[in-house]
Design a protein around this motif. Structure first.
Motif, PDB file in Angstrom:
ATOM      1  N   ASN A  74     -84.820   3.050   8.152  1.00 49.10           N
ATOM      2  CA  ASN A  74     -85.700   4.206   8.281  1.00 49.10           C
ATOM      3  C   ASN A  74     -84.883   5.495   8.421  1.00 49.10           C
ATOM      4  OD1 ASN A  74     -87.664   6.165   9.342  1.00 49.10           O
ATOM      5  ND2 ASN A  74     -89.004   4.373   9.549  1.00 49.10           N
ATOM      6  N   THR A  75     -85.212   6.493   7.596  1.00 50.59           N
ATOM      7  CA  THR A  75     -84.473   7.751   7.633  1.00 50.59           C
ATOM      8  C   THR A  75     -85.077   8.759   8.606  1.00 50.59           C
ATOM      9  OG1 THR A  75     -85.770   8.575   5.753  1.00 50.59           O
ATOM     10  CG2 THR A  75     -83.660   7.518   5.254  1.00 50.59           C
ATOM     11  N   GLN A  76     -86.140   8.361   9.315  1.00 50.28           N
ATOM     12  CA  GLN A  76     -86.745   9.233  10.317  1.00 50.28           C
ATOM     13  C   GLN A  76     -86.327   8.849  11.727  1.00 50.28           C
ATOM     14  OE1 GLN A  76     -88.564  11.934   9.327  1.00 50.28           O
ATOM     15  NE2 GLN A  76     -87.982  11.251   7.274  1.00 50.28           N
ATOM     16  N   ASN A  77     -86.282   7.533  11.999  1.00 51.29           N
ATOM     17  CA  ASN A  77     -85.962   7.114  13.369  1.00 51.29           C
ATOM     18  C   ASN A  77     -84.938   5.990  13.428  1.00 51.29           C
ATOM     19  OD1 ASN A  77     -87.430   4.834  12.595  1.00 51.29           O
ATOM     20  ND2 ASN A  77     -89.319   5.582  13.535  1.00 51.29           N
ATOM     21  N   GLY A  78     -84.324   5.663  12.302  1.00 50.45           N
ATOM     22  CA  GLY A  78     -83.326   4.600  12.279  1.00 50.45           C
ATOM     23  C   GLY A  78     -82.001   5.085  11.729  1.00 50.45           C
ATOM     24  N   THR A  79     -81.258   4.144  11.171  1.00 51.77           N
ATOM     25  CA  THR A  79     -79.934   4.467  10.647  1.00 51.77           C
ATOM     26  C   THR A  79     -79.999   5.030   9.236  1.00 51.77           C
ATOM     27  OG1 THR A  79     -79.088   2.625  11.962  1.00 51.77           O
ATOM     28  CG2 THR A  79     -77.601   3.529  10.333  1.00 51.77           C
ATOM     29  N   GLY A  80     -80.989   4.606   8.465  1.00 51.86           N
ATOM     30  CA  GLY A  80     -81.115   5.115   7.103  1.00 51.86           C
ATOM     31  C   GLY A  80     -80.054   4.593   6.169  1.00 51.86           C
ATOM     32  N   PHE A  81     -79.621   3.339   6.360  1.00 48.23           N
ATOM     33  CA  PHE A  81     -78.632   2.764   5.446  1.00 48.23           C
ATOM     34  C   PHE A  81     -79.148   2.826   4.014  1.00 48.23           C
ATOM     35  CE2 PHE A  81     -76.847   0.261   9.152  1.00 48.23           C
ATOM     36  CZ  PHE A  81     -75.594   0.849   9.099  1.00 48.23           C
ATOM     37  N   SER A  82     -78.245   3.075   3.081  1.00 52.09           N
ATOM     38  CA  SER A  82     -78.646   3.264   1.684  1.00 52.09           C
ATOM     39  C   SER A  82     -77.984   2.277   0.730  1.00 52.09           C
ATOM     40  CB  SER A  82     -78.337   4.700   1.246  1.00 52.09           C
ATOM     41  OG  SER A  82     -76.996   5.042   1.544  1.00 52.09           O
ATOM     42  N   ILE A  83     -77.168   1.355   1.244  1.00 41.91           N
ATOM     43  CA  ILE A  83     -76.541   0.319   0.421  1.00 41.91           C
ATOM     44  C   ILE A  83     -76.737  -1.027   1.106  1.00 41.91           C
ATOM     45  CG2 ILE A  83     -74.412  -0.546  -0.626  1.00 41.91           C
ATOM     46  CD1 ILE A  83     -73.303   2.302  -0.532  1.00 41.91           C
ATOM     47  N   LEU A  84     -77.209  -2.023   0.346  1.00 42.82           N
ATOM     48  CA  LEU A  84     -77.328  -3.385   0.854  1.00 42.82           C
ATOM     49  C   LEU A  84     -76.418  -4.284   0.027  1.00 42.82           C
ATOM     50  CD1 LEU A  84     -78.642  -5.464   2.739  1.00 42.82           C
ATOM     51  CD2 LEU A  84     -80.463  -5.730   1.023  1.00 42.82           C
ATOM     52  N   ARG A  85     -75.510  -4.971   0.705  1.00 46.57           N
ATOM     53  CA  ARG A  85     -74.556  -5.871   0.042  1.00 46.57           C
ATOM     54  C   ARG A  85     -75.005  -7.315   0.227  1.00 46.57           C
ATOM     55  NH1 ARG A  85     -69.076  -7.711   2.435  1.00 46.57           N
ATOM     56  NH2 ARG A  85     -67.926  -8.587   0.663  1.00 46.57           N
ATOM     57  N   ASN A  86     -75.342  -7.960  -0.869  1.00 42.48           N
ATOM     58  CA  ASN A  86     -75.773  -9.360  -0.849  1.00 42.48           C
ATOM     59  C   ASN A  86     -74.659 -10.277  -1.315  1.00 42.48           C
ATOM     60  OD1 ASN A  86     -78.377  -8.682  -0.015  1.00 42.48           O
ATOM     61  ND2 ASN A  86     -79.147  -8.536  -2.113  1.00 42.48           N
ATOM     62  N   GLY A  87     -74.649 -11.485  -0.776  1.00 44.03           N
ATOM     63  CA  GLY A  87     -73.696 -12.491  -1.209  1.00 44.03           C
ATOM     64  C   GLY A  87     -74.311 -13.377  -2.285  1.00 44.03           C
ATOM     65  N   ILE A  88     -73.600 -13.543  -3.402  1.00 43.16           N
ATOM     66  CA  ILE A  88     -74.051 -14.450  -4.461  1.00 43.16           C
ATOM     67  C   ILE A  88     -73.566 -15.852  -4.095  1.00 43.16           C
ATOM     68  CG2 ILE A  88     -73.952 -15.015  -6.911  1.00 43.16           C
ATOM     69  CD1 ILE A  88     -73.356 -12.079  -7.472  1.00 43.16           C
ATOM     70  N   LYS A 121     -85.649 -17.069  -2.685  1.00 42.00           N
ATOM     71  CA  LYS A 121     -85.262 -16.733  -1.312  1.00 42.00           C
ATOM     72  C   LYS A 121     -83.854 -16.151  -1.258  1.00 42.00           C
ATOM     73  CE  LYS A 121     -88.116 -20.387   0.781  1.00 42.00           C
ATOM     74  NZ  LYS A 121     -88.100 -21.633   1.594  1.00 42.00           N
ATOM     75  N   ASP A 122     -82.926 -16.835  -1.925  1.00 40.22           N
ATOM     76  CA  ASP A 122     -81.524 -16.414  -1.932  1.00 40.22           C
ATOM     77  C   ASP A 122     -80.999 -16.193  -0.515  1.00 40.22           C
ATOM     78  OD1 ASP A 122     -79.144 -15.858  -3.280  1.00 40.22           O
ATOM     79  OD2 ASP A 122     -79.527 -13.704  -3.256  1.00 40.22           O
ATOM     80  N   SER A 123     -81.167 -17.228   0.295  1.00 35.44           N
ATOM     81  CA  SER A 123     -80.695 -17.195   1.685  1.00 35.44           C
ATOM     82  C   SER A 123     -81.313 -16.040   2.482  1.00 35.44           C
ATOM     83  CB  SER A 123     -79.158 -17.105   1.739  1.00 35.44           C
ATOM     84  OG  SER A 123     -78.558 -18.195   1.075  1.00 35.44           O
ATOM     85  N   GLY A 124     -82.546 -15.686   2.136  1.00 37.46           N
ATOM     86  CA  GLY A 124     -83.242 -14.604   2.827  1.00 37.46           C
ATOM     87  C   GLY A 124     -82.936 -13.223   2.279  1.00 37.46           C
ATOM     88  N   GLN A 125     -81.963 -13.143   1.386  1.00 38.38           N
ATOM     89  CA  GLN A 125     -81.518 -11.834   0.907  1.00 38.38           C
ATOM     90  C   GLN A 125     -82.496 -11.181  -0.065  1.00 38.38           C
ATOM     91  OE1 GLN A 125     -76.724 -11.995   0.754  1.00 38.38           O
ATOM     92  NE2 GLN A 125     -77.726 -13.571  -0.468  1.00 38.38           N
ATOM     93  N   LEU A 126     -83.257 -11.990  -0.813  1.00 34.36           N
ATOM     94  CA  LEU A 126     -84.243 -11.395  -1.714  1.00 34.36           C
ATOM     95  C   LEU A 126     -85.294 -10.634  -0.908  1.00 34.36           C
ATOM     96  CD1 LEU A 126     -85.590 -10.885  -4.426  1.00 34.36           C
ATOM     97  CD2 LEU A 126     -86.761 -13.093  -4.162  1.00 34.36           C
ATOM     98  N   TRP A 127     -85.820 -11.270   0.122  1.00 33.71           N
ATOM     99  CA  TRP A 127     -86.827 -10.615   0.973  1.00 33.71           C
ATOM    100  C   TRP A 127     -86.259  -9.336   1.577  1.00 33.71           C
ATOM    101  CZ3 TRP A 127     -86.735  -9.355   6.149  1.00 33.71           C
ATOM    102  CH2 TRP A 127     -87.949  -8.937   6.711  1.00 33.71           C
ATOM    103  N   LEU A 128     -85.046  -9.408   2.098  1.00 35.45           N
ATOM    104  CA  LEU A 128     -84.453  -8.228   2.723  1.00 35.45           C
ATOM    105  C   LEU A 128     -84.242  -7.126   1.681  1.00 35.45           C
ATOM    106  CD1 LEU A 128     -83.367  -6.919   5.273  1.00 35.45           C
ATOM    107  CD2 LEU A 128     -81.123  -7.907   4.764  1.00 35.45           C
ATOM    108  N   SER A 129     -83.851  -7.509   0.473  1.00 28.32           N
ATOM    109  CA  SER A 129     -83.672  -6.521  -0.593  1.00 28.32           C
ATOM    110  C   SER A 129     -84.995  -5.851  -0.924  1.00 28.32           C
ATOM    111  CB  SER A 129     -83.099  -7.188  -1.844  1.00 28.32           C
ATOM    112  OG  SER A 129     -81.825  -7.733  -1.600  1.00 28.32           O
ATOM    113  N   GLN A 130     -86.059  -6.636  -0.981  1.00 29.66           N
ATOM    114  CA  GLN A 130     -87.376  -6.067  -1.268  1.00 29.66           C
ATOM    115  C   GLN A 130     -87.805  -5.104  -0.166  1.00 29.66           C
ATOM    116  OE1 GLN A 130     -89.316  -9.880  -1.722  1.00 29.66           O
ATOM    117  NE2 GLN A 130     -89.397  -9.690  -3.957  1.00 29.66           N
ATOM    118  N   GLN A 131     -87.521  -5.464   1.065  1.00 31.32           N
ATOM    119  CA  GLN A 131     -87.835  -4.566   2.173  1.00 31.32           C
ATOM    120  C   GLN A 131     -87.014  -3.285   2.078  1.00 31.32           C
ATOM    121  OE1 GLN A 131     -90.421  -5.374   4.235  1.00 31.32           O
ATOM    122  NE2 GLN A 131     -90.522  -7.111   2.819  1.00 31.32           N
TER     123      GLN A 131
END
Length: 464
Positions: A74-88, A121-131
């Motif tokens: 979140n860019t209003q009240n969180g860290t606002g990270f802009s890159i997500l690194r997934n493991g293949i 699922k990709d070890s949960g990373q697909l869901w996190l990427s979608q979020q």
């Protein structure tokens, strides 16, 4: 009437005071911002949730799940990270914290038709990427630790080994370079089916290190051998916009060594982004490349430094980030694991998740001081003057962000000159506050003034 009453009280209070206290104020340090002098472009700040860490967020109750996602993106009240690194993934199963592969069975030969398996699922990373995408994140970095074991000379995705077919590696099963390139392309296509665009791709991680988990060895010549296959394969698949990253060395020195080896092998034009970690050697300047470069993984893995939420630790990381942007002139900076369970009891995570509960480390807020308002596409600009650790950035929308770190025990006042501000905001992180709003003044000449408390990180966001 209310004004008169307040004034009367103030006068009476002053008259009753036997020895008035006069607040000691320091003269403001003048810091000059020069938007016309630019340095590196900022791609962003990020983290990973590889090796099934993303599942920790998925398994939280819905309200806490949302809280953790807000803290990260979140860019209003969180860290606002802009890159997500997934493991293949490269492992045939999901035992322990392994990342499962999309090709669990050996097709028999490099030219045989592969039977890909997509579990969505990709070890949960697909869901996190979608979020992440729903929060506005547009940089999804897919990074393979290893090729599947049957593509390597040790027949194992763990314990090192090298890709069959690169220089010096001959396997009885044949040359697997093209099959590995096809494998990576298919991974990207699976994500595309789920409306997630993979923007960056790496085929190696710490290729100078052999580990008991997924790992694959490579030198620069061998990396170039594969790049000569991967680069055109992506283009032929209609994925020419995907940025190839290389090569995730364990330290800045090994990262530079790989870059030079690739250059000597004629591979400079075959990849787009240079990446390195800082575990085995720290940075003392930029990577030796004309390409953009990221510090793509680092954290405190030491077992002698048990888990802490202290601001002393956060202050340390604020200093590392300042040096990364100014001395290292990095285009991107990525933390290791965004979330982690309690064991190991180290500081490799930003948020500790223990079952249904979570605890936030102060170093997350050190990142927030930079990543919340320094957005992708910003340029670092010139900031001079004062004795604090200051860096400044010009966003694409025209806003200016000035981040000031005060590691001393005395508060400071600053005047930000050289700009004509229309409005400004100031946010402080210290022992008791996490990006807390504080007073800021815009003078008639457009300069901005505010406080930088002792042992704090302050972010000014200025509209001009």
């Amino acid at each position: 009437m209310r004004f008169l009453t307040a004034l009367s009280i103030a006068v009476l209070s002053w008259e009753a005071s036997a020895s008035p206290v006069v607040e000691k104020r320091q003269a403001a340090q003048r810091i000059t911002i020069n938007p016309a002098r630019t340095y590196q472009e900022i791609d962003g700040f990020g983290f990973s949730a590889a090796f099934q860490r993303a599942n920790l967020i998925i398994n939280l109750p819905a309200p806490k799940q949302k809280q953790v996602l807000d803290l990260l993106f979140n860019t209003q009240n969180g860290t606002g990270f802009s890159i997500l690194r997934n493991g293949i993934g490269s492992t045939p199963n999901s035992n322990s914290d392994y990342m499962n592969t999309i090709l669990p069975r050996n097709p028999g030969s490099p030219n045989a038709a592969p039977q890909y398996v997509w579990d969505r699922k990709d070890s949960g990373q697909l869901w996190l990427s979608q979020q992440a995408v729903s929060y506005g994140v547009s940089t999804i970095y897919a990074n393979a630790w290893s090729a599947p074991g049957f593509m390597k000379n040790n027949n194992n995705d763990m314990n090192g080994g090298s890709l069959c077919g690169v220089t010096g590696v001959t396997c009885s099963s044949g040359d697997w370079k093209q099959a590995y390139a096809n494998y990576l392309v298919q991974y990207i296509k699976f994500y595309a089916q789920e409306n997630v665009t993979v923007t960056h791709l790496a085929f190696l991680n710490e290729p100078d290190l052999t580990t008991s988990y997924a790992s694959m060895r490579s030198n620069g010549q061998q990396a170039t051998d594969f790049l000569k296959v991967l680069n055109p394969t992506l283009k032929e698949a209609g994925l020419g916009d995907v940025q190839i990253a290389c090569c995730e060395g364990t330290g800045w020195n090994s990262g530079n060594q790989l870059i030079q080896e690739i250059s000597r092998a004629g591979g400079d034009s075959l990849y787009h982004l240079a990446t390195a970690h800082t575990y085995t050697s720290d940075f003392n300047g930029p990577l030796q490349t004309t390409k953009k470069f990221w510090q793509s993984e680092y954290s405190d893995l030491s077992s002698s430094n048990p888990w802490t939420t202290s601001w002393t630790d956060g202050l340390k990381w604020a200093g590392i980030l300042h040096r990364a942007m100014t001395v290292g002139r990095m285009n991107g900076y990525l933390w290791w694991e965004g979330v982690q369970w309690p064991n190991p009891n180290t500081n490799e995570k930003l948020i500790l998740i223990d079952g249904q509960n979570f605890t936030v480390a102060k170093r997350l807020w050190a990142f927030a001081g930079y990543s919340r308002y320094i957005r992708p596409g910003a340029y670092r600009i010139d900031a001079t003057g004062g004795n604090l650790q200051t860096s400044a950035y010009l966003n694409k929308d025209g806003t200016i962000v000035v981040v000031i770190l005060n590691t001393g025990n005395n508060a400071a006042n600053v005047q930000l000159a050289g700009i004509t501000a229309a409005s400004a905001e100031s946010y402080v992180t210290d022992n008791t506050r996490d990006m807390g709003s504080q007073a800021v003044t815009v003078a008639s000449d457009g300069s901005v003034s505010g406080a930088v408390p002792a042992r704090s990180l302050v972010t000014f966001r200025i509209t001009v």
